[in-house]
Design a protein around this motif. Structure first.
Motif, short mmCIF file in Angstrom:
data_model
loop_
_atom_site.label_atom_id
_atom_site.label_comp_id
_atom_site.label_asym_id
_atom_site.label_seq_id
_atom_site.Cartn_x
_atom_site.Cartn_y
_atom_site.Cartn_z
N VAL A 94 -7.41 4.27 13.61
CA VAL A 94 -6.92 4.89 12.38
C VAL A 94 -7.77 4.44 11.19
O VAL A 94 -8.08 3.26 11.07
CB VAL A 94 -5.44 4.53 12.15
CG1 VAL A 94 -4.96 5.02 10.79
CG2 VAL A 94 -4.57 5.09 13.27
N ASP A 95 -8.15 5.39 10.36
CA ASP A 95 -8.96 5.06 9.18
C ASP A 95 -8.09 4.71 7.98
O ASP A 95 -8.36 3.73 7.28
CB ASP A 95 -9.87 6.24 8.82
CG ASP A 95 -10.83 6.58 9.95
OD1 ASP A 95 -11.39 5.65 10.54
OD2 ASP A 95 -11.01 7.78 10.23
N LEU A 96 -7.07 5.52 7.73
CA LEU A 96 -6.18 5.34 6.59
C LEU A 96 -4.78 5.78 6.97
O LEU A 96 -4.60 6.56 7.91
CB LEU A 96 -6.64 6.19 5.39
CG LEU A 96 -8.02 5.90 4.77
CD1 LEU A 96 -8.36 7.01 3.78
CD2 LEU A 96 -8.04 4.55 4.09
N GLY A 129 0.83 -1.21 0.00
CA GLY A 129 0.00 0.00 0.00
C GLY A 129 0.86 1.25 0.00
O GLY A 129 2.09 1.19 -0.02
N ARG A 130 0.20 2.41 0.01
CA ARG A 130 0.86 3.73 0.02
C ARG A 130 1.77 3.92 -1.19
O ARG A 130 2.77 4.64 -1.11
CB ARG A 130 1.69 3.94 1.29
CG ARG A 130 0.90 4.03 2.57
CD ARG A 130 1.65 4.80 3.64
NE ARG A 130 3.02 4.36 3.83
CZ ARG A 130 3.96 5.08 4.45
NH1 ARG A 130 3.67 6.28 4.90
NH2 ARG A 130 5.17 4.61 4.61
N GLY A 183 -1.18 6.48 -3.19
CA GLY A 183 -2.16 5.59 -2.60
C GLY A 183 -2.14 5.57 -1.08
O GLY A 183 -1.31 6.20 -0.43
N VAL A 184 -3.06 4.81 -0.53
CA VAL A 184 -3.18 4.69 0.93
C VAL A 184 -2.79 3.28 1.36
O VAL A 184 -2.74 2.34 0.56
CB VAL A 184 -4.61 4.99 1.41
CG1 VAL A 184 -4.99 6.43 1.13
CG2 VAL A 184 -5.63 4.03 0.80
N LEU A 185 -2.52 3.16 2.65
CA LEU A 185 -2.31 1.88 3.31
C LEU A 185 -3.42 1.73 4.33
O LEU A 185 -3.79 2.70 5.00
CB LEU A 185 -0.94 1.87 4.00
CG LEU A 185 -0.55 0.64 4.83
CD1 LEU A 185 -0.34 -0.56 3.93
CD2 LEU A 185 0.72 0.94 5.63
N PHE A 186 -3.99 0.54 4.44
CA PHE A 186 -5.06 0.33 5.41
C PHE A 186 -4.46 -0.11 6.75
O PHE A 186 -3.48 -0.86 6.79
CB PHE A 186 -6.06 -0.68 4.88
CG PHE A 186 -6.83 -0.17 3.70
CD1 PHE A 186 -7.87 0.73 3.87
CD2 PHE A 186 -6.49 -0.55 2.41
CE1 PHE A 186 -8.57 1.23 2.78
CE2 PHE A 186 -7.18 -0.06 1.31
CZ PHE A 186 -8.22 0.83 1.50
N PRO A 187 -5.03 0.38 7.86
CA PRO A 187 -4.43 0.12 9.18
C PRO A 187 -4.55 -1.33 9.61
O PRO A 187 -5.42 -2.06 9.15
CB PRO A 187 -5.23 1.04 10.11
CG PRO A 187 -6.55 1.21 9.42
CD PRO A 187 -6.25 1.20 7.96
N GLU A 188 -3.64 -1.72 10.49
CA GLU A 188 -3.67 -3.05 11.08
C GLU A 188 -4.17 -2.94 12.53
O GLU A 188 -4.45 -1.84 13.02
CB GLU A 188 -2.28 -3.68 11.02
CG GLU A 188 -1.78 -3.87 9.59
CD GLU A 188 -0.41 -4.53 9.53
OE1 GLU A 188 -0.02 -5.19 10.52
OE2 GLU A 188 0.26 -4.40 8.49
#
Length: 558
Positions: free
Chosen positions: A57-59, A28-29, A46-51
């Motif tokens: 955290v949303d993004l 991601g990102r 781009g974005v990375l989705f949280p773990e």
């Protein structure tokens, strides 16, 4: 181990500087900057989705700090395709400067324009297609068709006075694509013959041997599962996976079922894809989900989001019984997507929850209901042999993927010293066919938390994890100024701490004694006295209960 941070020397005229801002060491990102003679081109944003270890955290966005003060020098953002990990951060960058041109294919730009509309941003766009060449401020951009799990994906060749770069974006080499659009290996070969000085290559499946199965192999499986389903069918996939939705529509139509789309992003993206002709909707198949209740259970297929276990997505709400569709015995749920690294636990919880509700859950582990959109090792070897690049920079993957991709490049004859194992913030200069690492920027994560962007720090996330895992204890006491005698308290309150409040009775005298002793020793500052209380309670909790809760003391002098 992270590389040592050091600033690069000033960029020399006629030299191309390449800096991955995101997408290396993570899925991601994805974002890379290219700079020459004072002008900057960006590829993807781009974005990375949280773990799970990033609660609330949303993004997660790329760190824009290297270009934040140079946005007037940015001549454009090339978007290789319409997935969130390549376009999701565009609104946040354009909020800093709205007139940066966006360059991409028809579907890619349509998807980002719909997203930007929600942010009240009207972008400047340039629609391009495979075979097209555009000259932008010293960058000659040549676009090449590539096959991926979303239509209209493009690779981009960037020709400059310093040399030529080929960026694959995300791609695979499906020889029987649903839309008939192949990865254009002839163009790759032509570019290779002309000379590629630096090759940026998708690494996501570099550690997977062989070849990625064709997308067409999924259709018969979906058709069979839907044909045998006794009641309702719910298919979960990425909201931008046009090919997968096409296969579900076709399978539902073949089995006399109608399809209802669930989830705002799914409805939005598929509406765009249908309007532009990328999604072929059989006559009479789609139905509004509010009207689907009127159909018999064996005549409906729901197409939803949530295949990665996202807490607020449709599938998670079904599992938590917070959705109008109540999953039950006899229902069939198909998870038609891959597992993004880091999401495994969330997805397995979804599978367990659906199974407990009585559903038959079909997923990649027990049926061929998904194939990857990324080239496996065999395909990457083909591409390296075709392009024969001078230098290789593996991108788009976690560290093991980057290493595997580097090894493939070396197997095809690229010298090890011409392969670059980089990370986010690595600065690479290209000149006369030579690529050299010249710096390492200190880049971090930028967290989106509701309407807050970049204000949440790693320390804040640590506090959230402690609150969630260890609990919270507050201690309030009022002491007499000068003597340290406790007038009121200590009052102790705990949350998320499994013990009864009475357990704190034994520590209260120790708190009183410690405060009095500190005052006698000349400590009168309220903050310093609060720290005394924190240490006493912290040691006691750790020794007695093996816990490390957040401790918030408040000492008031009177």
């Amino acid at each position: 181990m992270p590389s040592t941070v050091y600033d690069p020397a000033p960029l020399q005229p006629g030299t191309l500087r390449v800096t991955p801002i995101g997408g290396l060491g993570e899925i991601g990102r994805n974002m890379t900057t290219f700079e020459i003679d004072g002008k900057i081109l960006i590829v993807d944003c781009g974005v990375l989705f949280p773990e799970e270890h990033q609660p609330g955290v949303d993004l997660i966005l790329p760190d824009f700090s290297p270009i934040r003060d140079r946005l007037d020098d940015v001549v454009g953002i090339v978007l290789t395709h319409g997935h969130e990990d390549h376009i999701g951060a565009v609104p946040y960058l354009l909020k800093l400067k709205q007139d940066i041109p966006l360059i991409g294919s028809g579907l890619t730009l349509a998807l980002i324009e719909a997203k930007l509309k929600e942010h009240r941003i009207k972008p400047f766009t340039m629609t391009v297609a495979e075979g097209q060449i555009e000259e932008i401020a010293g960058f000659e951009l040549e676009f090449v068709a590539v096959n991926h799990s979303i239509p209209d994906a493009l690779a981009v060749a960037i020709h400059t006075d310093a040399g030529s770069v080929l960026h694959t974006g995300d791609f695979k080499m499906d020889q029987l694509p649903l839309d008939g659009r192949l990865t254009d290996l002839r163009d790759f070969a032509r570019l290779g013959e002309e000379g590629i000085d630096l090759f940026l290559v998708d690494s996501t499946n570099a550690d997977v041997p062989g070849f990625t199965p064709t997308e067409r192999s999924i259709g018969p499986v979906l058709d069979d599962v839907i044909a045998r389903a006794p009641r309702r069918v719910i298919v979960a996939s990425f909201s931008s996976h046009v090919h997968r939705v096409q296969q579900v529509l076709d399978a539902a139509h073949a089995n006399g079922r109608r399809v209802a789309l669930l989830g705002r992003s799914m409805v939005r993206n598929m509406t765009i894809a249908a309007e532009l002709g990328y999604l072929k909707v059989p006559e009479g198949v789609l139905i509004d989900f509010k009207k689907a209740d009127n159909l018999p259970d064996d005549k409906i297929v729901y197409m939803s989001t949530g295949s990665q276990g996202e807490p607020m997505a449709v599938l998670s709400r079904m599992v938590n019984q917070e959705h109008r569709i109540e999953v039950g015995t006899g229902d069939t749920v198909i998870l038609a997507s891959s597992l993004i690294p880091g999401n495994e636990n969330a997805v397995y919880r979804i599978i367990d929850g659906l199974t407990k509700l009585g559903a038959n859950v079909v997923h990649k582990g027990n049926a061929k209901v998904h194939v990857s959109g990324h080239a496996a090792a065999g395909e990457l070897l083909y591409v390296y042999n075709i392009v024969q690049p001078k230098n290789v920079l593996p991108v788009h993957g976690e560290y093991r993927h980057l290493v595997a991709n580097q090894q493939l490049a070396m197997q095809t004859g690229v010298p090890e010293e011409n392969t670059i194992l980089a990370e986010d913030g690595t600065v690479i200069d290209l000149k006369d066919g030579v690529a050299t690492v010249v710096g390492q920027l200190d880049l971090g994560f930028v967290y989106v938390d509701g309407s807050t962007v970049g204000e949440i720090t790693d320390a804040d996330l640590k506090d959230r994890r402690i609150l969630g895992e260890e609990g919270f204890i507050s201690i309030i006491l009022m002491v007499e100024r000068g003597t340290g005698k406790v007038i009121v308290g200590p009052e102790i309150h705990a949350r998320g701490f499994a013990e009864d409040d009475k357990v704190f009775d034994s520590i209260k005298p120790k708190i009183v004694a410690a405060v009095a002793e500190a005052v006698q020793n000349g400590v009168h500052d309220q903050y310093a006295l609060s720290q005394v209380v924190r240490r006493v309670v912290g040691r006691w909790v750790n020794t007695s209960f093996r816990r490390r809760p957040m401790i918030v003391p408040l000492v008031i002098e009177a």
